[in-house]
Design an enzyme around this catalytic site. Sequence first.
Site, PDB file in Angstrom:
ATOM      1  N   ASN A  66       0.783  -1.287   0.040  1.00  0.00           N
ATOM      2  CA  ASN A  66      -0.013  -0.111   0.018  1.00  0.00           C
ATOM      3  C   ASN A  66       0.756   1.170  -0.028  1.00  0.00           C
ATOM      4  OD1 ASN A  66      -2.378   1.460   0.077  1.00  0.00           O
ATOM      5  ND2 ASN A  66      -3.410  -0.303   1.036  1.00  0.00           N
ATOM      6  N   ARG A  67       0.312   2.456   0.354  1.00  0.00           N
ATOM      7  CA  ARG A  67       0.860   3.697   0.193  1.00  0.00           C
ATOM      8  C   ARG A  67       1.511   4.105   1.422  1.00  0.00           C
ATOM      9  NH1 ARG A  67      -3.684   3.314  -2.849  1.00  0.00           N
ATOM     10  NH2 ARG A  67      -3.463   3.849  -5.074  1.00  0.00           N
ATOM     11  N   HIS A  92       3.517   0.200  -2.527  1.00  0.00           N
ATOM     12  CA  HIS A  92       3.659  -1.346  -2.759  1.00  0.00           C
ATOM     13  C   HIS A  92       5.383  -1.472  -2.509  1.00  0.00           C
ATOM     14  CE1 HIS A  92      -0.230  -2.329  -2.916  1.00  0.00           C
ATOM     15  NE2 HIS A  92      -0.484  -2.144  -4.203  1.00  0.00           N
ATOM     16  N   HIS A 161      -1.497  -9.811  -3.698  1.00  0.00           N
ATOM     17  CA  HIS A 161      -2.306  -8.969  -4.767  1.00  0.00           C
ATOM     18  C   HIS A 161      -2.983  -9.745  -5.662  1.00  0.00           C
ATOM     19  CE1 HIS A 161      -3.545  -5.067  -6.310  1.00  0.00           C
ATOM     20  NE2 HIS A 161      -2.784  -4.426  -5.834  1.00  0.00           N
ATOM     21  N   TYR A 163      -5.669 -10.516  -8.116  1.00  0.00           N
ATOM     22  CA  TYR A 163      -6.987 -10.306  -8.860  1.00  0.00           C
ATOM     23  C   TYR A 163      -8.083 -11.310  -8.919  1.00  0.00           C
ATOM     24  CZ  TYR A 163      -4.377  -5.759  -9.786  1.00  0.00           C
ATOM     25  OH  TYR A 163      -3.933  -4.680  -9.602  1.00  0.00           O
ATOM     26  N   ASP A 233     -11.328   1.635  -3.218  1.00  0.00           N
ATOM     27  CA  ASP A 233      -9.785   1.360  -2.988  1.00  0.00           C
ATOM     28  C   ASP A 233      -9.272   1.711  -1.543  1.00  0.00           C
ATOM     29  OD1 ASP A 233      -7.350   0.752  -3.623  1.00  0.00           O
ATOM     30  OD2 ASP A 233      -6.845   2.318  -4.955  1.00  0.00           O
ATOM     31  N   GLN A 271      -7.397  -4.384   2.313  1.00  0.00           N
ATOM     32  CA  GLN A 271      -7.752  -3.386   1.288  1.00  0.00           C
ATOM     33  C   GLN A 271      -8.746  -4.058   0.319  1.00  0.00           C
ATOM     34  OE1 GLN A 271      -6.392  -0.195   1.225  1.00  0.00           O
ATOM     35  NE2 GLN A 271      -6.645   0.623  -0.766  1.00  0.00           N
ATOM     36  N   GLU A 299      -6.837  -7.545  -0.171  1.00  0.00           N
ATOM     37  CA  GLU A 299      -5.296  -7.524   0.369  1.00  0.00           C
ATOM     38  C   GLU A 299      -5.284  -7.395   1.608  1.00  0.00           C
ATOM     39  OE1 GLU A 299      -3.344  -4.698  -2.325  1.00  0.00           O
ATOM     40  OE2 GLU A 299      -5.548  -4.366  -3.233  1.00  0.00           O
TER      41      GLU A 299
END
Length: 335
Positions: A66-67, A92, A161, A163, A233, A271, A299
């Site tokens: 993440n950020r 990430h 991660h 999808y 998100d 997330q 996540e």
Amino acid sequence: MPAKFITLKNKHLQVTITNYGARLVGLLTLGKDGTLVDVVAGFKTVDEYEQATSPYYGATIGRFANRIAKGRFSLNGISYMLPVNNGPNCLHGGGGIHAKVWDILDVQDQSITMQLYSPNGEDGFPGNVYITVTYMLADNAVVINYEATTDKDTIINLTNHAYFNLNGEGDGDILGHTLQINADSYTPVTQNLIPTGELGTVAHSPFDFRTAKPIGKDIGADHEQLIVARGYDHNYVLNRVEGQKLTFAAKAIGDKTGIAMAVDTTEPGMQFYTGNFMDGTNTFKGGSKDDFRSTFCLETQHFPDSPNQPAFPSTLLSAGQVFRSSSVYRFGVVE
């Protein structure tokens, strides 16, 4: 070690893993009509992963998932600068462990263990760090176990991660999937998708998934947080039970296949991402495009920007300590 693709099987699941990014490439499970469905989006070759406009498909993410705001954090009075690769932020881990070929330590019929060495200063992070990831099949579940060690105080936040499309890779958008998230609150974000530091209640908002509902039911609501992120998100603050190791995080069901996926984790957050930046540029292994909202991500993680948010659960990994985390993805069918 060269990159390899390895398949694990049992009577319920067939999972393909690559040591390029220690990533999940595909996952076959039975739908309600008895046919096998690949519910994880991925690519056929390492070259395709390297060339994809998003480098994160199925990957193990770190050193910090993440950020992190402005790519900066302080630890023990020392300021560290990370790569800025997502607007003004580090996403990430910057260069990231997802772009490395991991060493394969052990392969069995139903498990694989991989390890990566990340030297002191790589992507700006302190400490010589060893990260180990094990994928293991256990009946109808995929268990992902993480470990990390360091010789210098550092920060760590690892996730997978993948999808998902529970109707099958490339089978339309995911808006008809039903989803339940075990969280009373989430972490609202700024225009730059950095947590404000507050915990927002999900009650009476589009973010309330405490009772299962279609992903698409409220995704178009006129809500500031949905507008900022172009959809969901956001990090959900999971409702944890004191003394209980694994927490139920979420359950999703494909509306066409009836495939259900339940997620349990030792992590405090998750997330939820709805493929808001997918644009049909890349071609998945089955031949379909990565169209807008054709997948979703769950996540499991510590909260974004935790090193700069003292009220959030700590992501400190001290020298000599061992970071451990587990997440379990259980599959079944709802008729």
